[in-house]
Design an enzyme around this catalytic site. Structure first.
Site, short mmCIF file in Angstrom:
data_model
loop_
_atom_site.label_atom_id
_atom_site.label_comp_id
_atom_site.label_asym_id
_atom_site.label_seq_id
_atom_site.Cartn_x
_atom_site.Cartn_y
_atom_site.Cartn_z
N ASP B 307 0.65 -1.32 -0.37
CA ASP B 307 -0.09 -0.13 0.14
C ASP B 307 1.12 0.61 0.22
OD1 ASP B 307 -2.41 1.47 0.49
OD2 ASP B 307 -1.73 1.48 1.99
N LYS B 308 0.19 2.17 -0.35
CA LYS B 308 1.56 3.44 -0.22
C LYS B 308 0.97 4.25 0.76
CE LYS B 308 0.36 7.42 -2.41
NZ LYS B 308 0.64 7.97 -1.32
N GLY B 587 -4.73 3.09 -4.39
CA GLY B 587 -6.04 3.70 -4.48
C GLY B 587 -5.87 5.17 -4.78
N ARG B 635 -5.15 4.00 -8.43
CA ARG B 635 -6.72 4.39 -8.13
C ARG B 635 -7.29 2.93 -7.99
NH1 ARG B 635 -8.94 7.87 -8.51
NH2 ARG B 635 -8.33 9.71 -9.40
N ASP B 665 -6.34 -2.03 2.45
CA ASP B 665 -6.24 -3.04 2.49
C ASP B 665 -6.30 -4.47 2.96
OD1 ASP B 665 -3.76 -1.08 2.09
OD2 ASP B 665 -3.71 -0.59 3.38
#
Lengths: 354, 1051
Positions: B307-308, B587, B635, B665
């Site tokens: 995940d970022k 996202g 996205r 997540d």
């Protein structure tokens, strides 16, 4: 899991800084480097070589002689007689002559050898009652079911000693006569006792309790002899009454089942007290007379007399000396190959540095 | 089955009559009384245990029984009790979890009254809800807008009334959790195949021996009947022999294998919990292995899905630099890093409303503010006015901003500290304090942000009556709309922007425009018409916005740093060296994601960009993605994250790891082979569904490169050795069969068979699999390449297993035939019997025990004190127990069980026995040493090279270096600004402001849509209107989205 609830404060849940928990225990980490492997190989090869030579010399001076008397000499008719179970009670005697080429110096051991006799079959080995043989009254009267069908005789009397092992006890008696060149005949004197393991004779096998008034025969009252036996267990030794019952040396030796179908068991040890035998067994001609009882024809077995010396290394067995010599050679060859590889292919460790 | 749920307010007895679930969630399985039967029942459901039970039954059949019952019972009981103890501990731990899970429906002012709710039974649909509320015999409908789901956070609302509809396990969350899939490692799966193979091997051996028995009985056995009477039928005898050998050879399927594996994994999990270097002091969080069954999989990871936000980044934005009218402010970050101690942050004490946490190091900017430079003032005024932040001021001067995106929050906070404090807003006004003077601007319009516009503007009238438009947005977009007179400033600003972007900062360009009153009122009129138009409303508004946002004057540019977590760049670099592929799934939108990609060196200047937009081309996507060096998916919805993971799992057959911190997540964490949760500010959902958790992304490298690698190495070594020792042990029986008439006679005595796996060889191998390290942690991190063999499953595979079996086959040959030949026709040194079965058994046992010990010593590369203790202890134990079992006393106690009396004493004092032992050990180990030496010389593996280096250096492991990576990039970020569409509407509609709504709300007014705030500033691809921003990818809303949204159905 592993969470520490106790304690507050800012660093309360910090793990301990122990070498064990942090996986920093001091350790020795050996690895297969050329500096360790190659010298080890050469040294090991040398050690094996020396051991092999030493053993070979030892075995070379350990003499052994085997006399197969299954159907040799006059034993052929006894051999045929014992083919049939109906004739089992008919006594049969025969003799076999043999020659001892070299004097057997020192202690000489006489063994009887059997070939193709499977003492190691599982159900044969199980077919015994150690509790009975240690002299327990209960087991004397009610042998273990493992002994079946040799637990009770046809009349329902308990058999002592019960089981297939005891039942099939080797019952040839062997007498060796020395025939010196002067034509006389001297019986080779044998110690027939002290041939079993000390632990077997004194711990593993015990007679049922007796005392001055209560004889061994009375102790075995109510039991019967094994089916194939000619005499009851308390009358195995005519000469020494202390060698009767379960502690009879021959019985004990037989009860120690052999690991493989070809085996030899100690029959007697040369008595070197007198006559020509003080130095050992002299070279010359001998006659073996046999009370031929044990049938081997049904299972295509062989019987033999084995006369052998022993050393610290045991009897005459060439396997270990030769195996050590072969191993030594093998290690040397691989050591040379490894050294070549290390120098040529491995570039003396340069391969590792890339 | 429940068809309908009825609940009456304030009527406890009525509600209790239905026996609805209570609020506590019981996850424990047992209670003290049911534990034993239930646990045993469960354990015997496992194939292995059931198999041993079956063996036990075979063993009590006298005709078959080749071994006493206790040879199976003792290990089985031990295994069962160890497992039971572990289960009990797990169960006690899980009993403590009681949680309050509420499902609410709330209505105004209904307390005390008699009202009844009738609704659907519990289900897992998060997006719909139906029910009716009866109040004063009037019925009102209830829908999804009127319920609060468990896990929601109330925002801007201090309290509310409600009625619990579903509690405990019946809440939609719990219904939705489902059973988390039981994860198994690839070694587990391989083991299943191997165990089948072993069963096949067992059957094959038994068939061979049974046939052999048939033949033997026909030829030899029948002649032996006088001595051992038996059944006539040789076929039946062979049949019995088959089962007898099944019993004897059962040790090829080692009973203690599974329990040992569990113990090893548990131990290696504890190391993770205990690791101080994975402890984060800031949050007092140690790393935690939440699943204790997946350790070795950590050493085989090929793909990491990260995940970022919150994982790679801290989700903290800092206003770092700016360019105002061609002048650049702010210190260079790298210089700042080195000179930190000498730098003094700007003193904001002149401003009583300043945020003390805000740090800025360039004093010239604050001088500029104090000197009242008009450009600087305009710059900060714009920042204070043009945004959608809401301010909360509970006490005078204690301002709390609620920003929809952290970027905006950072900008408004910066303005606040430089003296332009945003105080409050109403739908029509914005109040700011400019250098201590409070001024209220009239808010005339918000030209909201969206993805195409990439900018937002506000039109305000200042207290003096002057109309202005303030705009901020992406540089390219704004530059097109600037007045030609700005070209000089533009040039300089562009240079600054390039500089900022090169440092990985997120940039925005600010511009303003003074408006003409007449023009504006006319525009306003048209705007109103368009906004109520039924057709093409969006396009019309778009046009209007375009029209007014032109010929603007450039003020400057801002640069906001999206702070990376500590050590992210180094960690990613390390993992890349270990040939682990890292995919970032976020996202966020493309620009933001790309920006982060550059700032953590995942993306580099020389890389070409490939964009894949299509959604229904799984394989095409995968193929493209796998060619790429770096994959960043933006996205992505939570569900799609999981789909990407599944895709890789399905087609690449590689081990995957997903790491994330947020609830979005969770699906990905559950889908991947290994899920790692970052325990951060984002709540606990990710951690709760993860297998491993820790506080910082950088701990990942230690988890994989040290713990994972070791766990894998240890497990593989364990398995290889375990199979070796058991196969060797068992195969000897096979050879003996050919000499004992296939009668299922064992080679060893029963005590040895019982204790071999449990006592004589258990601890050394356990010690190896708990302590072994090929190189220490420092070197493991220094050479991430050491990780590669794990990814290729090189240490344990079908091939390695076959090698093991072959090696065992060879060893068993040596172990049987060398003692056989050595005792053949020989005698003890006193002439007495030394070749009996019992002596042979003991010699073989001794040879075997010594050989497997030597083999273990050869495998063991890290001899700690414990290992020494275990190895020597076990060897000593063999002799101690052997002598003990062969003592007179035990024999007198039970003659039939301890029939080996005296064997040890009579046998082990023979020199030839020891010569045999030495020879077997040498012969068994020789090929192994030769093979290992040759392979290390001819083609050394990376491990051997590193070990060689370690040996050569003879110095402690290098300390982890902290290199600062300098990156220079001329790449310009787009509108890297995590901002969602729809907030402008919200600000002007005023719905959010009716704080005192409780008093004035009447009845149930169904609103068309209910806007709400997300609890955090993450716009993970969703707009506040509950609509996805990317309509191309229509996915079902997942639990996660819904949990984020709070429905304010009050208004």
């Amino acid at each position: 899991m592993g969470k520490k609830q106790a304690g507050t404060g800012p660093l309360s849940r910090r793990p301990d800084n122990s070498a064990f928990k942090q996986q920093r225990l001091p350790a020795w980490s050996p690895s297969l480097t050329p500096q360790t492997v190659l010298p080890t190989f050469y040294i090991l090869s040398l050690v094996c070589l020396l051991l092999g030579i030493w053993l070979l010399i030892t075995v070379e001076y350990t003499y052994e002689l085997k006399v197969d008397y299954t159907d040799a000499g006059t034993c052929e008719q006894c051999f045929n007689l014992r083919k049939h179970a109906i004739d089992s009670s008919t006594p049969c005697k025969c003799t076999v002559s043999f020659h001892v080429p070299k004097t057997f110096p020192g202690d000489v051991f006489f063994y009887y050898g059997l070939r193709n006799f499977h003492q190691n079959l599982r159900r044969y080995m199980d077919s015994r009652d150690d509790a009975q043989m240690v002299g327990r009254k209960n087991n004397l009267k009610a042998p273990s079911s493992y002994c079946a069908p040799f637990d009770y005789d046809a009349n329902g009397k308990p058999i002592a000693p019960c089981g297939a092992v005891a039942n099939s006890m080797f019952n040839d008696s062997l007498t060796v006569m020395y025939n010196p060149t002067d034509g006389s005949k001297i019986q080779v004197p044998l110690y027939r006792k002290g041939i079993a393991w000390y632990t077997d004779k004194n711990v593993k096998f015990r007679n049922p309790p007796t005392n001055n008034t209560f004889s061994l025969q009375q102790a075995f009252e109510g039991t019967t002899r094994p089916l194939y036996w000619q005499r009851p267990v308390y009358e195995l030794d005519d000469i020494d009454s202390n060698n009767n019952g379960f502690i009879n040396d021959d019985l004990i030796v037989w009860m120690r089942e052999a690991a493989f179908p070809n085996f030899k068991k100690l029959y007697g040890v040369l008595n070197r007290a007198q006559g020509p035998f003080t130095e050992g067994l002299p070279a010359g001609n001998y006659t073996l007379s046999i009370n031929y009882n044990f049938p081997v024809e049904p299972f295509r077995g062989r019987k033999e007399l084995v006369i052998s010396m022993v050393t610290w290394f045991g009897g005459q067995n060439y396997f270990l000396p030769i195996a050590y010599l072969v191993t030594s050679g093998l290690i040397l060859v691989t050591a040379v190959v490894l050294t070549t590889v290390f120098v040529k292919v491995g570039k003396k460790g340069k391969n590792m540095e890339e | 089955l429940e068809v309908e749920r009825k609940i009456r307010a304030n009527d406890r007895e009525y509600n209790l009559s239905f026996k609805y679930a209570t609020n506590s969630i019981k996850t424990s399985k047992y209670n003290p009384f049911t534990f034993l039967p239930l646990n045993l029942f469960e354990q015997f459901q496992r194939i292995a245990n059931a198999y041993f039970l079956f063996l036990l039954i075979l063993q009590v059949i006298p005709a078959i029984s080749s071994l006493s019952w206790f040879t199976t019972v003792v290990p089985l009981v031990l295994v069962l009790s160890v497992t039971a103890a572990k289960d009990a501990i797990d169960d006690i731990v899980s009993t403590h979890i009681h949680s309050l899970f509420i499902f609410l429906s709330f209505f105004p002012l209904l307390r005390g009254d008699d009202w009844e709710v009738c609704c659907e039974p519990p289900n897992n649909r998060l997006d719909r809800f139906t029910g009716t509320l009866t109040f004063n015999s009037q019925k009102y409908s209830l829908d999804n807008e009127r319920v609060l789901l468990r896990g929601c956070t109330l925002r801007n609302t201090d309290w509310c009334f409600g009625l619990v509809l579903f509690a405990g396990p019946e809440t939609k969350l719990m219904q939705n959790c489902g059973k988390s899939t039981f994860k198994r490692t690839s070694i587990d799966r391989l083991m299943n195949v191997l165990v089948l193979f072993i069963f096949g091997l067992l059957a094959l051996m038994c068939i061979i021996l049974a046939v052999g028995n048939g033949i033997w009985e026909n030829h030899a056995g029948s002649k032996f009947k006088a001595f051992l009477p038996r059944e006539e039928n040789t076929v039946f005898s062979a049949f019995l022999t088959f089962w007898s050998y099944i019993i004897i050879l059962n040790t090829v399927v080692p009973i203690s294998l599974y329990v040992s594996m569990e113990v090893i994994r548990l131990g290696n999990s504890y190391y993770i919990n205990w690791d101080r270097t994975m402890y984060h002091a800031g949050s007092d969080t140690p790393a935690e292995a939440r699943t204790t069954t997946l350790n070795e999989e950590l050493g085989q990871i090929k793909y990491i899905f990260s995940d970022k936000t919150g994982t790679l980044t801290q989700n903290i934005m800092t206003f770092n630099k700016c360019s105002i009218n061609g002048k650049s402010y702010g210190q260079d970050q790298s210089i700042l890093f080195e000179l930190e101690s000498e730098m003094t942050p700007v003193d904001f004490s002149f401003n009583r409303l300043a945020d003390p946490k805000f740090l800025f190091y360039d004093h010239s900017l604050v001088e500029g503010v104090k000197l009242e430079l008009p450009d600087v003032h305009a710059f900060f005024r714009l920042l204070a006015l043009c945004h959608t932040v809401m301010a909360e001021e509970k006490r005078e001067g204690d301002l709390v901003y609620q920003a929809q995106s952290p970027d905006e929050g950072a900008l408004v906070t910066a303005a606040r500290n430089f003296g332009f404090v945003f105080r409050s807003r109403s739908p029509e006004t914005v109040t700011i304090e400019e250098m201590g003077i409070q001024r209220t601007y009239e808010l005339l319009a918000i030209l909201d942000f969206n993805n195409v516009r990439k900018r937002m503007s506000v039109i305000v009238r200042n207290p003096e009556g002057k109309l202005s438009l303030y705009c901020k947005g992406a540089d390219t977009i704004i530059y097109e709309r600037l007045h030609p007179s700005c070209s000089e400033v533009m040039k300089v600003t562009t240079e600054h922007l390039n500089e900022f972007a090169g440092e990985g900062l997120r940039t925005l360009v600010l511009a303003y425009k003074d408006l003409d009153e007449e023009y504006f009122s006319e525009w306003k009129q048209r705007h109103h018409e368009s906004s109520v138009a039924l057709e093409d409303r969006e396009e019309k508004l778009e046009k209007l916005y375009e029209e007014i946002e032109k010929d603007m004057m450039l003020i400057g540019a801002t640069a906001v740093e999206d702070k990376l977590q500590d050590g992210v760049t180094q960690t990613l670099e390390q993992l890349a060296k270990a040939e682990i592929k890292i995919w970032v799934l976020t996202g966020d939108k493309q620009e933001t994601a790309e920006n982060i990609g550059y700032s953590c060196n995942l993306l580099r200047e020389e890389m070409n960009e490939v964009f894949v937009v299509a959604s229904n081309m799984e394989l095409e996507f995968l193929r493209t993605a796998c060619i790429c060096k770096t994959v960043i998916c933006c996205r992505v919805t939570p569900l799609q994250k999981a789909q990407v993971v599944e895709l890789v799992k399905k087609y690449k057959k590689a081990v995957t790891l997903a790491i994330g911190d947020g609830a979005n997540d969770v699906s990905m964490i559950k889908a991947a082979h290994i899920g790692v949760g970052i325990s951060g500010q984002e709540g606990m959902q990710a951690v709760l569904s993860s297998d491993f958790s820790f506080a910082q992304f950088r701990f990942l490298q230690r988890l994989l490169l040290v713990h994972g690698r070791w766990s894998y190495l240890r497990m593989c070594k364990f398995l290889r050795y375990f199979f070796y020792k058991n196969f060797t042990f068992t195969f000897v029986h096979f050879w003996y069969a050919f000499f004992c008439g296939f009668s299922a006679q064992t080679v060893y005595d029963e005590g040895y068979i019982t204790l071999y796996n449990l006592v004589y060889t258990a601890l050394p191998v356990l010690g190896m699999s708990l302590f072994d390290q090929d190189v220490n942690a420092g070197w493991s991190l220094e050479y991430p390449q050491l990780y590669v063999p794990g990814q290729l499953s090189q240490y344990f595979s079908k091939r390695a297993f076959m090698m093991c079996a072959l090696h065992s086959w060879y060893s068993s040959l040596v172990l049987f035939f060398v003692p056989y030949a050595a005792i053949y026709d020989t005698a003890r040194d006193n002439g007495k019997d030394g070749t009996d079965y019992q002596s042979f058994a003991l010699i073989t046992e001794t040879c075997l025990t010594v050989t497997v010990c030597v083999q273990l010593g050869l495998d063991l590369s890290y001899w700690t004190v414990v290992n020494h203790l275990f190895v020597w202890g076990s060897l000593g134990m063999f002799f101690i127990l052997t002598f003990t079992m062969y003592t007179d006393g035990l024999y007198r106690l039970r003659p039939s069980s301890f029939a080996f009396i005296g064997t040890a004493r009579n046998c082990l004092n023979q020199p030839n026995v020891w010569l045999t032992v030495a020879l077997t050990a040498i012969l068994c180990v020789l090929p192994v040493v030769v093979y290992r030496f040759l392979s290390s010389q001819i083609s050394p593996t990376i491990n051997e090279k590193v070990r060689y280096k370690v040996c050569q250096m003879k110095e402690p492991a290098p300390r982890p270096r902290r290199t600062r990576l300098t990156r220079r990039s001329t790449r310009r970020s787009g509108y890297a600004f995590s901002h969602a569409h729809g907030y402008g509407d919200l600000m002007t509609s005023g719905r959010y402001l009716r704080r005192n709504a409780l008093t004035c709300s009447t009845g149930l007014i169904p609103t068309g849509r209910s806007p709400g705030f997300k609890p955090t500033g993450r716009s993970a691809g969703y707009s506040p209107v509950g609509r996805e921003q990317n309509p191309k990818q229509k996915v079902e809303p997942t639990s996660l989205q819904v949990f984020r949204a709070v429905k304010d159905s009050f208004f």
